[in-house]
Scaffold this active site. Structure first.
Site, PDB file in Angstrom:
ATOM      1  N   LYS A 273       0.827  -1.199   0.000  1.00 35.04           N
ATOM      2  CA  LYS A 273       0.000   0.000   0.000  1.00 35.04           C
ATOM      3  C   LYS A 273       0.867   1.257   0.000  1.00 35.04           C
ATOM      4  CE  LYS A 273      -3.797  -2.187   2.554  1.00 35.04           C
ATOM      5  NZ  LYS A 273      -4.846  -2.054   1.524  1.00 35.04           N
ATOM      6  N   ARG A 347     -10.168 -11.710   0.632  1.00 34.22           N
ATOM      7  CA  ARG A 347     -11.001 -12.732  -0.013  1.00 34.22           C
ATOM      8  C   ARG A 347     -10.380 -14.121   0.112  1.00 34.22           C
ATOM      9  NH1 ARG A 347     -10.491  -9.313  -5.394  1.00 34.22           N
ATOM     10  NH2 ARG A 347     -10.330  -7.784  -3.707  1.00 34.22           N
TER      11      ARG A 347
END
Length: 500
Positions: A273, A347
């Site tokens: 990030k 996920r």
């Protein structure tokens, strides 16, 4: 903390609701008479307002037997609803908390209407009091006295006190569960690891007599939980698969499965990030917090339902052994996944969590996760994104959310979306087939693991935290979806049961 009484001697501070009417009636009129018409005069002069959410403090003469009265405007009675009652109570309790008053009496009957019966008004009072007076637990070095909290609320009513007390109990359970979720999300990542989260779940289980199972890394390896294990590869902290069972029925059937993403800190892995994007990633376990908050409410209220809570928890870090783009992993379901983005890790852990919940009896599934920035772009910070494979079950979730005042909005899953998540040349699925429709791709991916089990996905990336304070509390974690999940668990009916 909340006490339904027919009269109270604890009247140093009093709360009174005011509807916008041509003249005062009922309990408000009695207060006006006690004040020798002073309230009527204040309303005429505009010093007290019955407009929605307007809170006015009045310091009555000593002969009144109390030091201050908080009048809160309720607006027009025809427009007054349960959700509005919660908002009105939040405003007045925020004012009381700001004034550091530890005890107050509330004339509940001034908050009752045709559409807001006594039990609902009591529920709104207790829930809003706890939410509005919540304070972020910080770690500053302080020398001052601890903050004063509201410790006792005496709810004065001419209605059935048992009915009112029952409403207070429900509202308190919802407020406590939501605040617990807030506290978990606000905690720094170094103080809330997967191990810490598992310990918290064990304490919750002991308090409410839940069945609790914590799967360790070695057990995950034996079972083949390739999703959570891949995410954990870069970490020095061991992963945990947290499982709680609440059995409110004789048989383990018609089970509501709640799966919460428990990423305690997310660097993004090798798909790292940005500097601004990585700050705040302690909140990436907001889904886990929502599920645990809901379980606390369920434990307090003991509905005749069966609920299974599954939380796959780890952090997503970088090291020489961390998962890499182009890796292929094998999930618990047996389906293989090509890793194209290590920052699409949520996920992966949820895939194993959903499969595990199915294997252990979940009849329906709701997964909750701070999953994608795409949902924030699409829906902003007030509305949670939702996806489903079963419209009937989705409607139950939507009804629960509406009852709790938590906005959700359904996003589609199309056959073309399903083809996109299956577009990998190397594996059954790709964890990130592209940026277009990113929130939808993430939900579609999870649907491949829910398969035919009725399922709803809730993406709370935009709603798990708030940048600004509201009447319901300070900036920071919101505890979003804890109330919706608890309400769903209470109200859930399997579709085949409806048709009997």
């Amino acid at each position: 903390m909340f006490y339904a009484v027919q009269q109270s001697e604890h009247t140093e501070t009093l709360v009174v609701g005011l509807f916008q009417k041509s003249q005062l009636t009922g309990k408000a009129l009695e207060i006006d008479e006690m004040l020798e018409g002073h309230l009527t005069q204040l309303l005429k002069e505009g010093d007290v307002s019955a407009k929605p959410n307007q809170v006015s403090k009045v310091f009555p003469p000593s002969s009144a037997g109390m030091k201050r009265i908080y009048f809160v405007g309720l607006g027009r009675e025809a427009n007054y609803s349960f959700e509005q009652a919660k908002e009105r109570f939040a405003h007045v309790f925020q004012a009381i908390h700001k004034d550091r008053k530890q005890e107050t009496a509330v004339l509940l009957d001034t908050f009752i209407s045709e559409d807001v019966p006594p039990a609902d008004a009591a529920h709104a009072l207790a829930e809003s009091c706890l939410l509005a007076s919540y304070e972020v637990q910080d770690y500053k070095h302080k020398s001052n006295e601890p903050d004063k909290q509201i410790e006792a609320v005496y709810v004065v009513t001419d209605e059935d006190t048992q009915e009112v007390q029952a409403g207070l109990r429900v509202g308190q359970a919802y407020g406590q569960g939501t605040n617990s979720a807030r506290t978990l999300v606000n905690m720094p990542g170094n103080m809330l690891t997967a191990t810490d989260l598992a310990s918290y779940a064990e304490e919750l289980a002991a308090k409410y007599d839940f069945e609790c199972e914590i799967l360790e890394k070695s057990e995950m390896e034996e079972l083949g939980m390739g999703g959570i294990l891949a995410v954990n590869q870069g970490s020095t902290e061991p992963p945990k698969m947290i499982v709680l069972k609440y059995q409110g029925k004789k048989e383990w059937e018609d089970v509501v499965g709640l799966v919460g993403k428990g990423i305690t800190f997310d660097t993004g892995g090798y798909s790292i990030k940005t500097k601004s994007g990585i700050v705040g990633m302690k909140s990436d376990m907001g889904g886990a917090a929502a599920v645990l908050g809901a379980m606390e409410t369920i434990g307090e209220l003991r509905p005749e339902q069966n609920v299974l809570c599954v939380i796959p928890s780890t952090d997503n870090m970088i090291s020489g052994g961390a998962m890499k783009p182009d890796d292929v992993i094998v999930s618990l379901s047996g389906k293989t996944i090509e890793i194209l983005n290590t920052d699409a890790e949520g996920r992966l852990v949820l895939a194993d969590g959903i499969t595990y919940a199915k294997q252990h009896g979940a009849s329906v599934l709701v997964d909750v996760a701070t999953l994608t920035g795409g949902v924030v772009v699409a829906l902003g910070t007030e509305t949670t994104g939702a996806m489903t494979n079963d419209q009937s079950f989705y409607q139950q979730v939507a009804d629960a959310a509406q009852e709790c005042g938590e906005a959700i909005w359904q996003l589609p899953i199309t056959e073309k979306d399903k083809k996109r998540v299956k577009s990998s040349q190397m594996a059954d699925l790709s964890n990130s087939p592209g940026r277009e429709g990113h929130a939808i791709m993430a939900g579609t991916f999870l649907g491949e693991f829910a398969e035919s089990t009725p399922w709803v996905h809730l993406d709370i990336a935009g709603t798990a935290t708030a940048n600004k304070a509201t009447c319901f509390g300070p900036a920071g974690a919101t505890g979003v979806m804890a109330r919706t999940l608890a309400t769903l668990a209470e109200r859930f009916t399997l579709e085949e049961d409806k048709n009997e």
